[in-house]
Design a protein around this motif. Structure first.
Motif, short mmCIF file in Angstrom:
data_model
loop_
_atom_site.label_atom_id
_atom_site.label_comp_id
_atom_site.label_asym_id
_atom_site.label_seq_id
_atom_site.Cartn_x
_atom_site.Cartn_y
_atom_site.Cartn_z
N UNK A 33 0.84 -1.20 0.00
CA UNK A 33 0.00 0.00 0.00
C UNK A 33 0.88 1.26 0.00
N UNK A 35 0.32 5.28 1.20
CA UNK A 35 -0.52 6.29 1.83
C UNK A 35 0.22 7.62 1.84
N UNK A 45 -5.26 6.63 1.47
CA UNK A 45 -4.74 5.60 0.57
C UNK A 45 -4.64 6.12 -0.86
N UNK A 48 -2.99 0.64 -3.99
CA UNK A 48 -2.53 -0.59 -3.38
C UNK A 48 -2.39 -1.68 -4.43
N UNK A 59 -8.10 6.07 -2.50
CA UNK A 59 -9.03 7.20 -2.39
C UNK A 59 -8.54 8.47 -3.07
N UNK A 97 -5.80 -10.49 2.48
CA UNK A 97 -6.96 -10.48 3.37
C UNK A 97 -6.90 -9.27 4.27
N UNK A 98 -7.47 -8.16 3.78
CA UNK A 98 -7.41 -6.91 4.55
C UNK A 98 -8.06 -7.07 5.91
N UNK A 99 -9.12 -7.89 5.95
CA UNK A 99 -9.92 -7.99 7.17
C UNK A 99 -9.15 -8.50 8.36
N UNK A 103 -1.35 -4.37 8.91
CA UNK A 103 -0.44 -3.76 7.96
C UNK A 103 0.82 -3.34 8.70
N UNK B 29 -17.02 -3.94 7.46
CA UNK B 29 -16.61 -5.34 7.49
C UNK B 29 -15.63 -5.57 8.64
N UNK B 30 -14.77 -4.62 8.86
CA UNK B 30 -13.82 -4.72 9.96
C UNK B 30 -13.35 -3.34 10.35
N UNK B 49 -13.60 -7.76 13.75
CA UNK B 49 -14.43 -8.15 12.61
C UNK B 49 -15.89 -7.94 12.94
N UNK B 91 -12.86 -0.97 7.07
CA UNK B 91 -13.01 -1.70 5.82
C UNK B 91 -14.50 -1.82 5.57
N UNK B 98 -16.10 -7.52 1.18
CA UNK B 98 -15.14 -6.47 1.49
C UNK B 98 -14.83 -5.61 0.28
N UNK B 99 -14.45 -4.35 0.53
CA UNK B 99 -13.93 -3.53 -0.57
C UNK B 99 -12.40 -3.58 -0.60
N UNK B 100 -11.83 -4.44 0.24
CA UNK B 100 -10.40 -4.78 0.20
C UNK B 100 -9.45 -3.64 0.49
N UNK B 102 -8.48 -0.28 3.49
CA UNK B 102 -8.76 0.44 4.72
C UNK B 102 -8.85 1.93 4.44
#
Lengths: 114, 114
Positions: A33, A35, A45, A48, A59, A97-99, A103, B29-30, B49, B91, B98-100, B102
Motif C-alpha cells: 500500500x 498512503x 490511501x 494498493x 481514495x 486479506x485486509x480484514x 499492515x 466489514x472490519x 471483525x 473496511x 469487502x472492498x479490500x 482500509x
C-alpha cells in the motif's frame, strides 16, 4: 524481524520533476500500500497492490501512478511533481486479506516539492 | 469517505482512562486500530471483525458495534507510553463483501502526563 524499508527519509524535488519513491518489504507479503499523511487529515490511501503487476486505485490516486514488477518492491511515481504533493508518504504491506491481517508500515518519506 | 474519530485530542494524567470513538457512514466489514508515536511509523493494535466482538490487548481493548457502524477503543489506567496519535481504519462492505482496503480516520492525539 518484520521489515518495510523506504528508499529515502527526506526528499526535496522541484515542481515538474518526475519522482520515484521506493518501498521494499522482506516478509513475502502479497499486499502492498501507499498512503500519504498530512496534518489533520490522517492517512489517505493512494494505491494498493495485491499481487505482482496488479494495482488498484485508493481514495486519492490523482497525480500518482505505481509499479510492482517484483513481489517485494512497490514504487510510487509522481509523473510531474507539484507543490500540493508535499507530504509524508508511508508504505505498508500485509498478508492477503485486509480484514484479518495487520499492515506493517515503513518509516515514511517526507517529500518537499518546491 | 473517512470515518470520524472523536475526540480529536485528549490529555490525561497517568492512571486515568480514555475512550476514543470511530464512526462510519458506511456498513463495515472490519475495524483496525493503530497507534503512531511522533516521528515513527504507525503500529498495529488490533482488528475487530463484524459480529460485535470485543478484543483486549493488556490494558487496551476495543469494541465494534456493527449495527451502529462504530468502534470504540478503551485505554484503562493509562501509562506514559500510551501517548501518541490513534487511528482507526475501516473496511467497508460492498454487496456484502469487502472492498479490500482500509480508510483511516484523521486520528486522535492522546497525551499522557505524569
Amino acid at each position: 524481524d518484520v521489515k518495510v524499508t523506504q528508499s529515502s527519509r527526506y526528499l526535496v524535488k522541484r515542481t515538474g520533476e518526475k519522482v520515484f519513491l521506493e518501498c521494499v518489504q522482506d516478509m513475502d507479503h502479497e499486499n502492498m500500500f501507499w498512503y500519504r499523511q498530512d496534518p489533520g487529515l490522517g492517512l489517505r490511501l493512494i494505491y494498493f497492490s495485491y499481487d505482482v503487476k496488479m494495482k488498484e486505485k485508493g481514495d486519492i490516486p490523482e497525480g500518482y501512478s505505481v509499479s510492482r514488477e517484483k513481489k517485494e518492491r512497490f514504487s510510487l511515481i509522481l509523473e510531474s511533481a507539484s507543490t500540493n504533493q508535499t507530504s509524508m508518504y508511508l508504505c505498508a504491506s500485509s498478508l492477503p486479506g485486509v480484514s484479518i491481517y495487520e499492515q506493517y508500515f515503513g518509516p515514511g518519506t517526507r517529500l518537499t516539492v518546491t | 469517505q473517512q470515518p470520524v474519530q472523536s475526540p480529536q485530542a485528549v490529555i490525561l494524567r497517568e492512571g486515568e482512562d480514555a475512550v476514543i470513538n470511530c464512526s462510519s457512514s458506511k456498513a463495515l466489514y472490519s475495524v483496525h486500530w493503530y497507534r503512531q508515536k511522533h516521528g515513527e511509523a504507525p503500529v498495529f493494535l488490533m482488528i475487530l471483525l463484524k459480529g460485535g466482538e470485543q478484543k483486549g490487548h493488556e490494558k487496551i481493548s476495543a469494541s465494534f458495534n456493527e449495527k451502529k457502524q462504530q468502534s470504540s477503543l478503551y485505554l484503562t489506567a493509562s501509562q506514559l507510553s500510551y501517548s501518541g496519535t490513534y487511528f482507526c481504519g475501516t473496511e467497508s462492505t460492498t454487496s456484502g463483501g469487502s472492498n479490500y482496503k482500509l480508510t483511516f480516520g484523521k486520528g486522535t492525539l492522546l497525551t499522557v502526563n505524569p
